[in-house]
Design a protein around this motif. Sequence first.
Motif, PDB file in Angstrom:
ATOM      1  N   GLY A  24      94.710  69.666  22.088  1.00 55.45           N
ATOM      2  CA  GLY A  24      93.731  69.555  23.187  1.00 55.45           C
ATOM      3  C   GLY A  24      93.040  68.202  23.229  1.00 55.45           C
ATOM      4  O   GLY A  24      92.437  67.842  24.232  1.00 55.45           O
ATOM      5  N   TYR A  25      93.133  67.451  22.127  1.00 57.32           N
ATOM      6  CA  TYR A  25      92.551  66.097  22.113  1.00 57.32           C
ATOM      7  C   TYR A  25      93.471  65.127  22.849  1.00 57.32           C
ATOM      8  O   TYR A  25      94.628  65.453  23.131  1.00 57.32           O
ATOM      9  CB  TYR A  25      92.333  65.636  20.662  1.00 57.32           C
ATOM     10  N   HIS A  26      92.975  63.941  23.127  1.00 54.12           N
ATOM     11  CA  HIS A  26      93.766  62.908  23.791  1.00 54.12           C
ATOM     12  C   HIS A  26      93.962  61.749  22.830  1.00 54.12           C
ATOM     13  O   HIS A  26      93.027  61.384  22.112  1.00 54.12           O
ATOM     14  CB  HIS A  26      93.034  62.426  25.050  1.00 54.12           C
ATOM     15  N   LEU A  28      94.151  57.907  22.219  1.00 56.67           N
ATOM     16  CA  LEU A  28      93.425  56.845  22.913  1.00 56.67           C
ATOM     17  C   LEU A  28      93.747  55.483  22.325  1.00 56.67           C
ATOM     18  O   LEU A  28      94.240  55.382  21.196  1.00 56.67           O
ATOM     19  CB  LEU A  28      91.901  57.085  22.786  1.00 56.67           C
ATOM     20  N   GLY A 132      83.800  64.688  14.146  1.00 56.91           N
ATOM     21  CA  GLY A 132      83.790  63.998  15.442  1.00 56.91           C
ATOM     22  C   GLY A 132      84.730  62.806  15.419  1.00 56.91           C
ATOM     23  O   GLY A 132      84.816  62.103  14.404  1.00 56.91           O
ATOM     24  N   ALA A 133      85.417  62.585  16.538  1.00 55.09           N
ATOM     25  CA  ALA A 133      86.459  61.548  16.579  1.00 55.09           C
ATOM     26  C   ALA A 133      85.889  60.133  16.405  1.00 55.09           C
ATOM     27  O   ALA A 133      86.593  59.230  15.959  1.00 55.09           O
ATOM     28  CB  ALA A 133      87.220  61.659  17.896  1.00 55.09           C
ATOM     29  N   VAL A 149      92.998  59.611  17.762  1.00 56.68           N
ATOM     30  CA  VAL A 149      91.851  60.168  18.504  1.00 56.68           C
ATOM     31  C   VAL A 149      90.629  59.277  18.321  1.00 56.68           C
ATOM     32  O   VAL A 149      89.553  59.558  18.843  1.00 56.68           O
ATOM     33  CB  VAL A 149      91.525  61.632  18.111  1.00 56.68           C
ATOM     34  N   THR A 175      81.267  65.411  27.146  1.00 54.04           N
ATOM     35  CA  THR A 175      82.553  64.760  26.846  1.00 54.04           C
ATOM     36  C   THR A 175      83.745  65.657  27.189  1.00 54.04           C
ATOM     37  O   THR A 175      84.667  65.222  27.881  1.00 54.04           O
ATOM     38  CB  THR A 175      82.591  64.317  25.367  1.00 54.04           C
ATOM     39  N   PRO A 176      83.761  66.933  26.726  1.00 54.76           N
ATOM     40  CA  PRO A 176      84.912  67.780  27.084  1.00 54.76           C
ATOM     41  C   PRO A 176      85.086  67.915  28.596  1.00 54.76           C
ATOM     42  O   PRO A 176      86.206  67.920  29.092  1.00 54.76           O
ATOM     43  CB  PRO A 176      84.578  69.143  26.450  1.00 54.76           C
ATOM     44  N   PHE A 179      86.867  64.743  29.937  1.00 57.69           N
ATOM     45  CA  PHE A 179      88.297  64.748  29.588  1.00 57.69           C
ATOM     46  C   PHE A 179      89.039  65.800  30.422  1.00 57.69           C
ATOM     47  O   PHE A 179      90.164  65.567  30.869  1.00 57.69           O
ATOM     48  CB  PHE A 179      88.495  65.022  28.088  1.00 57.69           C
TER      49      PHE A 179
HETATM   50  O1  C5P Z   1      85.498  64.795  18.422  1.00 58.32           O
HETATM   51  P1  C5P Z   1      84.360  65.022  19.366  1.00 58.32           P
HETATM   52  O2  C5P Z   1      83.525  66.213  19.003  1.00 58.32           O
HETATM   53  O3  C5P Z   1      83.550  63.806  19.617  1.00 58.32           O
HETATM   54  O4  C5P Z   1      85.047  65.361  20.760  1.00 58.32           O
HETATM   55  C1  C5P Z   1      84.384  66.075  21.770  1.00 58.32           C
HETATM   56  C2  C5P Z   1      85.407  66.532  22.792  1.00 58.32           C
HETATM   57  O5  C5P Z   1      85.930  65.403  23.498  1.00 58.32           O
HETATM   58  C3  C5P Z   1      86.614  67.239  22.232  1.00 58.32           C
HETATM   59  O6  C5P Z   1      86.364  68.626  22.081  1.00 58.32           O
HETATM   60  C4  C5P Z   1      87.654  66.964  23.296  1.00 58.32           C
HETATM   61  O7  C5P Z   1      87.478  67.839  24.389  1.00 58.32           O
HETATM   62  C5  C5P Z   1      87.295  65.572  23.781  1.00 58.32           C
HETATM   63  N1  C5P Z   1      88.067  64.509  23.120  1.00 58.32           N
HETATM   64  C6  C5P Z   1      89.404  64.340  23.450  1.00 58.32           C
HETATM   65  N2  C5P Z   1      90.134  63.344  22.852  1.00 58.32           N
HETATM   66  C7  C5P Z   1      89.553  62.501  21.975  1.00 58.32           C
HETATM   67  C8  C5P Z   1      88.184  62.644  21.631  1.00 58.32           C
HETATM   68  C9  C5P Z   1      87.470  63.671  22.228  1.00 58.32           C
HETATM   69  O8  C5P Z   1      89.964  65.097  24.264  1.00 58.32           O
HETATM   70  N3  C5P Z   1      90.260  61.532  21.405  1.00 58.32           N
END
Ligand code: C5P
Length: 282
Positions: A24-26, A28, A132-133, A149, A175-176, A179
Amino acid sequence: MKLTLHARAKINWSLSICGERPDGYHSLDMLMQSIELCDVLSFEPARFLSLTVDGKKLPIGNRNLVIRAANALNETLGLHNGARISLKKNIPTRAGLGGGSADCAMTLIALNRLWNLRLPLRTLQQIGLKLGADVPFCLQQGMARAEGVGEILTPLESPPMIPLVMVTPGGGLSTPAVFKAWSAGNYPMSRIDNLALAGALKARDFARAQALSCNDLETPAIALMPEIGALIDRFRSLGAAFVRMTGSGSTVFAAFESEEAARRAADAVPGAILTRTTADPL
Ligand code: C5P
Protein backbone atom coordinates in the motif's frame (compact mmCIF):
# COMPACT_ATOMS: atom_id res chain seq x y z
CA MET A 1 20.50 14.58 33.95
CA LYS A 2 18.15 16.47 31.60
CA LEU A 3 18.57 16.21 27.84
CA THR A 4 17.10 18.89 25.59
CA LEU A 5 17.04 18.26 21.84
CA HIS A 6 15.74 20.13 18.81
CA ALA A 7 13.63 18.11 16.38
CA ARG A 8 14.02 19.82 13.02
CA ALA A 9 11.37 19.90 10.32
CA LYS A 10 12.21 18.90 6.73
CA ILE A 11 11.20 20.14 3.32
CA ASN A 12 10.96 18.23 0.06
CA TRP A 13 12.74 20.02 -2.76
CA SER A 14 11.17 17.27 -4.86
CA LEU A 15 8.94 14.21 -4.57
CA SER A 16 8.54 11.80 -7.43
CA ILE A 17 6.36 8.69 -7.20
CA CYS A 18 8.02 5.68 -8.83
CA GLY A 19 5.30 3.09 -8.23
CA GLU A 20 2.81 1.51 -5.82
CA ARG A 21 3.94 -1.35 -3.61
CA PRO A 22 1.93 -4.41 -2.56
CA ASP A 23 1.92 -3.13 1.07
CA GLY A 24 0.00 0.00 0.00
CA TYR A 25 3.02 2.30 0.29
CA HIS A 26 4.52 4.11 -2.70
CA SER A 27 8.13 3.94 -3.77
CA LEU A 28 9.49 7.44 -4.03
CA ASP A 29 12.50 9.43 -5.17
CA MET A 30 12.86 12.62 -3.12
CA LEU A 31 15.32 15.37 -2.32
CA MET A 32 14.89 16.27 1.36
CA GLN A 33 16.51 18.86 3.58
CA SER A 34 16.39 19.76 7.27
CA ILE A 35 15.33 23.29 8.16
CA GLU A 36 15.71 25.42 11.29
CA LEU A 37 12.04 25.29 12.29
CA CYS A 38 11.95 22.77 15.14
CA ASP A 39 10.07 21.26 18.04
CA VAL A 40 11.88 21.14 21.40
CA LEU A 41 11.99 17.94 23.41
CA SER A 42 13.36 17.41 26.90
CA PHE A 43 14.02 14.08 28.59
CA GLU A 44 14.61 13.30 32.28
CA PRO A 45 15.15 9.95 33.99
CA ALA A 46 11.96 8.60 35.61
CA ARG A 47 10.57 5.23 36.70
CA PHE A 48 7.65 5.38 34.24
CA LEU A 49 7.09 6.85 30.83
CA SER A 50 5.21 10.17 30.64
CA LEU A 51 4.72 12.81 27.96
CA THR A 52 3.48 16.38 28.16
CA VAL A 53 2.82 18.27 24.92
CA ASP A 54 2.78 22.06 25.29
CA GLY A 55 2.27 21.58 29.03
CA LYS A 56 -0.64 19.12 28.70
CA LYS A 57 -0.12 15.55 29.90
CA LEU A 58 -1.05 12.89 27.32
CA PRO A 59 -2.49 9.49 28.28
CA ILE A 60 0.27 6.89 27.98
CA GLY A 61 -1.76 4.79 25.51
CA ASN A 62 -1.67 7.75 23.11
CA ARG A 63 -0.53 7.09 19.52
CA ASN A 64 1.87 10.05 19.64
CA LEU A 65 5.10 9.08 17.86
CA VAL A 66 7.19 10.08 20.90
CA ILE A 67 5.46 7.47 23.06
CA ARG A 68 5.56 4.93 20.24
CA ALA A 69 9.31 5.51 19.79
CA ALA A 70 9.96 4.96 23.51
CA ASN A 71 7.80 1.81 23.49
CA ALA A 72 9.55 0.51 20.35
CA LEU A 73 12.99 0.88 22.01
CA ASN A 74 11.77 -0.90 25.17
CA GLU A 75 10.14 -3.68 23.15
CA THR A 76 13.15 -4.21 20.87
CA LEU A 77 15.49 -4.60 23.84
CA GLY A 78 13.06 -6.28 26.27
CA LEU A 79 13.25 -3.34 28.70
CA HIS A 80 10.70 -1.44 30.80
CA ASN A 81 12.56 1.86 31.11
CA GLY A 82 10.84 5.13 31.92
CA ALA A 83 11.44 8.81 31.16
CA ARG A 84 9.72 12.12 31.80
CA ILE A 85 9.40 13.67 28.34
CA SER A 86 8.11 17.10 27.43
CA LEU A 87 7.47 18.34 23.92
CA LYS A 88 7.02 21.93 22.79
CA LYS A 89 5.41 21.94 19.33
CA ASN A 90 6.42 24.62 16.85
CA ILE A 91 6.16 22.59 13.62
CA PRO A 92 2.65 22.63 12.13
CA THR A 93 1.01 19.19 11.98
CA ARG A 94 -0.49 17.49 8.88
CA ALA A 95 1.85 19.82 7.04
CA GLY A 96 4.32 17.69 5.03
CA LEU A 97 7.10 19.03 7.27
CA GLY A 98 7.85 15.72 9.01
CA GLY A 99 7.13 17.12 12.49
CA GLY A 100 5.93 13.83 13.99
CA SER A 101 8.81 11.95 12.37
CA ALA A 102 11.33 14.50 13.69
CA ASP A 103 9.94 14.14 17.25
CA CYS A 104 10.11 10.36 16.87
CA ALA A 105 13.72 10.49 15.62
CA MET A 106 14.88 12.77 18.44
CA THR A 107 13.17 10.52 21.00
CA LEU A 108 15.12 7.51 19.69
CA ILE A 109 18.38 9.49 19.88
CA ALA A 110 17.68 10.93 23.33
CA LEU A 111 16.54 7.68 24.96
CA ASN A 112 19.46 5.81 23.38
CA ARG A 113 21.66 8.25 25.39
CA LEU A 114 19.53 8.55 28.54
CA TRP A 115 19.17 4.77 28.86
CA ASN A 116 22.80 4.19 27.83
CA LEU A 117 21.78 1.70 25.12
CA ARG A 118 24.65 2.46 22.72
CA LEU A 119 22.63 1.46 19.64
CA PRO A 120 24.25 2.60 16.36
CA LEU A 121 22.42 5.03 14.07
CA ARG A 122 21.68 2.19 11.62
CA THR A 123 19.72 0.28 14.29
CA LEU A 124 17.80 3.40 15.33
CA GLN A 125 16.92 3.90 11.65
CA GLN A 126 15.62 0.32 11.39
CA ILE A 127 13.44 0.81 14.49
CA GLY A 128 12.36 4.26 13.25
CA LEU A 129 11.34 3.05 9.79
CA LYS A 130 8.63 0.88 11.37
CA LEU A 131 7.19 4.05 12.94
CA GLY A 132 7.24 6.30 9.88
CA ALA A 133 8.81 6.45 6.43
CA ASP A 134 10.48 9.84 7.11
CA VAL A 135 12.04 8.82 10.45
CA PRO A 136 15.30 7.43 8.96
CA PHE A 137 15.94 10.79 7.25
CA CYS A 138 15.09 12.73 10.42
CA LEU A 139 17.67 10.63 12.30
CA GLN A 140 20.32 11.63 9.79
CA GLN A 141 19.32 15.22 8.83
CA GLY A 142 21.14 17.56 6.44
CA MET A 143 20.34 17.07 2.76
CA ALA A 144 19.73 13.66 1.24
CA ARG A 145 18.20 11.88 -1.70
CA ALA A 146 15.63 9.46 -0.25
CA GLU A 147 14.42 6.45 -2.21
CA GLY A 148 12.39 3.35 -1.39
CA VAL A 149 9.60 4.53 0.92
CA GLY A 150 12.13 7.05 2.21
CA GLU A 151 14.63 4.73 3.90
CA ILE A 152 17.31 4.45 1.18
CA LEU A 153 19.32 7.57 1.92
CA THR A 154 22.15 9.12 -0.06
CA PRO A 155 23.59 12.02 1.98
CA LEU A 156 24.42 15.07 -0.13
CA GLU A 157 26.31 18.24 0.63
CA SER A 158 23.83 20.90 1.82
CA PRO A 159 23.67 24.17 -0.10
CA PRO A 160 24.62 27.36 1.75
CA MET A 161 21.77 28.64 3.95
CA ILE A 162 18.59 29.43 1.96
CA PRO A 163 15.93 31.78 3.47
CA LEU A 164 12.44 30.22 3.42
CA VAL A 165 8.87 31.40 3.99
CA MET A 166 6.09 28.87 4.46
CA VAL A 167 2.37 28.65 5.08
CA THR A 168 0.27 25.62 6.06
CA PRO A 169 -3.22 26.31 4.72
CA GLY A 170 -6.52 24.79 5.86
CA GLY A 171 -5.24 23.09 9.01
CA GLY A 172 -3.12 20.65 6.98
CA LEU A 173 -3.85 17.50 4.98
CA SER A 174 -3.91 13.78 5.78
CA THR A 175 -0.95 11.97 4.14
CA PRO A 176 -2.89 8.75 3.35
CA ALA A 177 -5.72 10.84 1.85
CA VAL A 178 -3.33 12.63 -0.53
CA PHE A 179 -1.63 9.39 -1.64
CA LYS A 180 -5.10 7.86 -2.13
CA ALA A 181 -6.18 10.85 -4.24
CA TRP A 182 -3.01 10.43 -6.34
CA SER A 183 -3.78 6.71 -6.92
CA ALA A 184 -7.44 7.39 -7.76
CA GLY A 185 -6.67 10.26 -10.11
CA ASN A 186 -4.41 8.49 -12.60
CA TYR A 187 -1.84 11.26 -12.28
CA PRO A 188 1.46 10.91 -14.13
CA MET A 189 4.71 9.85 -12.43
CA SER A 190 7.46 12.37 -13.04
CA ARG A 191 11.15 11.52 -13.34
CA ILE A 192 13.50 13.82 -11.46
CA ASP A 193 17.27 14.05 -11.60
CA ASN A 194 17.70 14.73 -7.89
CA LEU A 195 21.49 14.94 -8.08
CA ALA A 196 21.22 17.68 -10.73
CA LEU A 197 18.59 19.39 -8.57
CA ALA A 198 20.93 19.27 -5.55
CA GLY A 199 23.68 20.74 -7.75
CA ALA A 200 21.43 23.60 -8.90
CA LEU A 201 20.53 24.43 -5.29
CA LYS A 202 24.19 24.37 -4.25
CA ALA A 203 24.94 26.82 -7.09
CA ARG A 204 21.90 28.91 -5.98
CA ASP A 205 20.54 28.56 -9.52
CA PHE A 206 16.92 28.62 -8.33
CA ALA A 207 15.44 28.96 -11.84
CA ARG A 208 17.16 25.71 -12.86
CA ALA A 209 16.19 24.09 -9.54
CA GLN A 210 12.54 25.02 -10.11
CA ALA A 211 12.64 23.61 -13.66
CA LEU A 212 14.23 20.35 -12.42
CA SER A 213 11.91 19.93 -9.43
CA CYS A 214 8.48 18.36 -9.18
CA ASN A 215 6.16 17.14 -6.43
CA ASP A 216 3.81 14.49 -7.84
CA LEU A 217 1.47 14.99 -4.87
CA GLU A 218 1.01 18.71 -5.57
CA THR A 219 -1.78 18.35 -8.18
CA PRO A 220 -3.93 15.90 -6.15
CA ALA A 221 -3.34 18.01 -3.01
CA ILE A 222 -4.49 21.16 -4.85
CA ALA A 223 -7.61 19.25 -5.99
CA LEU A 224 -8.33 18.48 -2.31
CA MET A 225 -7.37 21.97 -1.09
CA PRO A 226 -7.33 24.75 -3.73
CA GLU A 227 -5.71 27.20 -1.25
CA ILE A 228 -2.43 25.36 -1.94
CA GLY A 229 -2.51 26.44 -5.60
CA ALA A 230 -3.44 30.00 -4.61
CA LEU A 231 -0.48 30.15 -2.21
CA ILE A 232 1.94 28.92 -4.86
CA ASP A 233 0.74 31.76 -7.14
CA ARG A 234 0.95 34.27 -4.26
CA PHE A 235 4.58 33.41 -3.45
CA ARG A 236 5.50 33.62 -7.14
CA SER A 237 3.91 37.08 -7.38
CA LEU A 238 5.98 38.10 -4.33
CA GLY A 239 9.19 37.30 -6.22
CA ALA A 240 10.06 33.92 -4.70
CA ALA A 241 13.03 32.23 -6.35
CA PHE A 242 11.56 28.73 -5.88
CA VAL A 243 8.09 27.57 -4.75
CA ARG A 244 6.89 24.05 -3.98
CA MET A 245 4.50 22.12 -1.76
CA THR A 246 6.46 19.96 0.70
CA GLY A 247 5.71 16.23 1.12
CA SER A 248 1.98 15.52 1.00
CA GLY A 249 1.17 19.10 2.03
CA SER A 250 -0.50 21.18 2.88
CA THR A 251 2.53 23.43 3.50
CA VAL A 252 3.78 25.53 0.61
CA PHE A 253 7.34 26.84 1.01
CA ALA A 254 9.11 29.55 -0.96
CA ALA A 255 12.86 30.15 -1.19
CA PHE A 256 14.17 33.71 -1.48
CA GLU A 257 17.49 35.13 -2.63
CA SER A 258 17.96 37.12 0.60
CA GLU A 259 16.73 37.20 4.21
CA GLU A 260 15.40 40.69 3.56
CA ALA A 261 13.25 39.53 0.60
CA ALA A 262 12.01 36.57 2.67
CA ARG A 263 11.06 38.87 5.57
CA ARG A 264 9.12 41.17 3.24
CA ALA A 265 7.19 38.21 1.77
CA ALA A 266 6.49 36.79 5.24
CA ASP A 267 5.06 40.17 6.29
CA ALA A 268 2.74 40.13 3.25
CA VAL A 269 1.23 36.66 3.73
CA PRO A 270 -0.99 35.92 6.76
CA GLY A 271 0.16 32.93 8.82
CA ALA A 272 3.61 32.83 7.25
CA ILE A 273 6.55 31.26 9.09
CA LEU A 274 10.02 32.61 8.36
CA THR A 275 12.81 30.05 8.58
CA ARG A 276 15.88 28.82 6.66
CA THR A 277 17.61 25.65 5.55
CA THR A 278 20.26 24.19 7.78
CA ALA A 279 23.50 22.68 6.64
CA ASP A 280 24.79 20.74 9.60
CA PRO A 281 23.74 17.10 10.02
CA LEU A 282 23.61 15.77 13.58
O1 C5P B 1 5.04 6.07 7.13
P1 C5P B 1 4.05 7.14 7.45
O2 C5P B 1 3.25 6.84 8.69
O3 C5P B 1 4.63 8.51 7.46
O4 C5P B 1 3.02 7.13 6.24
C1 C5P B 1 1.72 7.63 6.35
C2 C5P B 1 0.91 7.15 5.16
O5 C5P B 1 1.39 7.78 3.96
C3 C5P B 1 0.98 5.67 4.88
O6 C5P B 1 0.01 4.97 5.63
C4 C5P B 1 0.69 5.63 3.39
O7 C5P B 1 -0.70 5.74 3.16
C5 C5P B 1 1.33 6.90 2.87
N1 C5P B 1 2.69 6.69 2.35
C6 C5P B 1 2.86 6.04 1.13
N2 C5P B 1 4.12 5.86 0.62
C7 C5P B 1 5.20 6.33 1.28
C8 C5P B 1 5.06 7.00 2.52
C9 C5P B 1 3.78 7.16 3.03
O8 C5P B 1 1.88 5.61 0.50
N3 C5P B 1 6.42 6.15 0.78
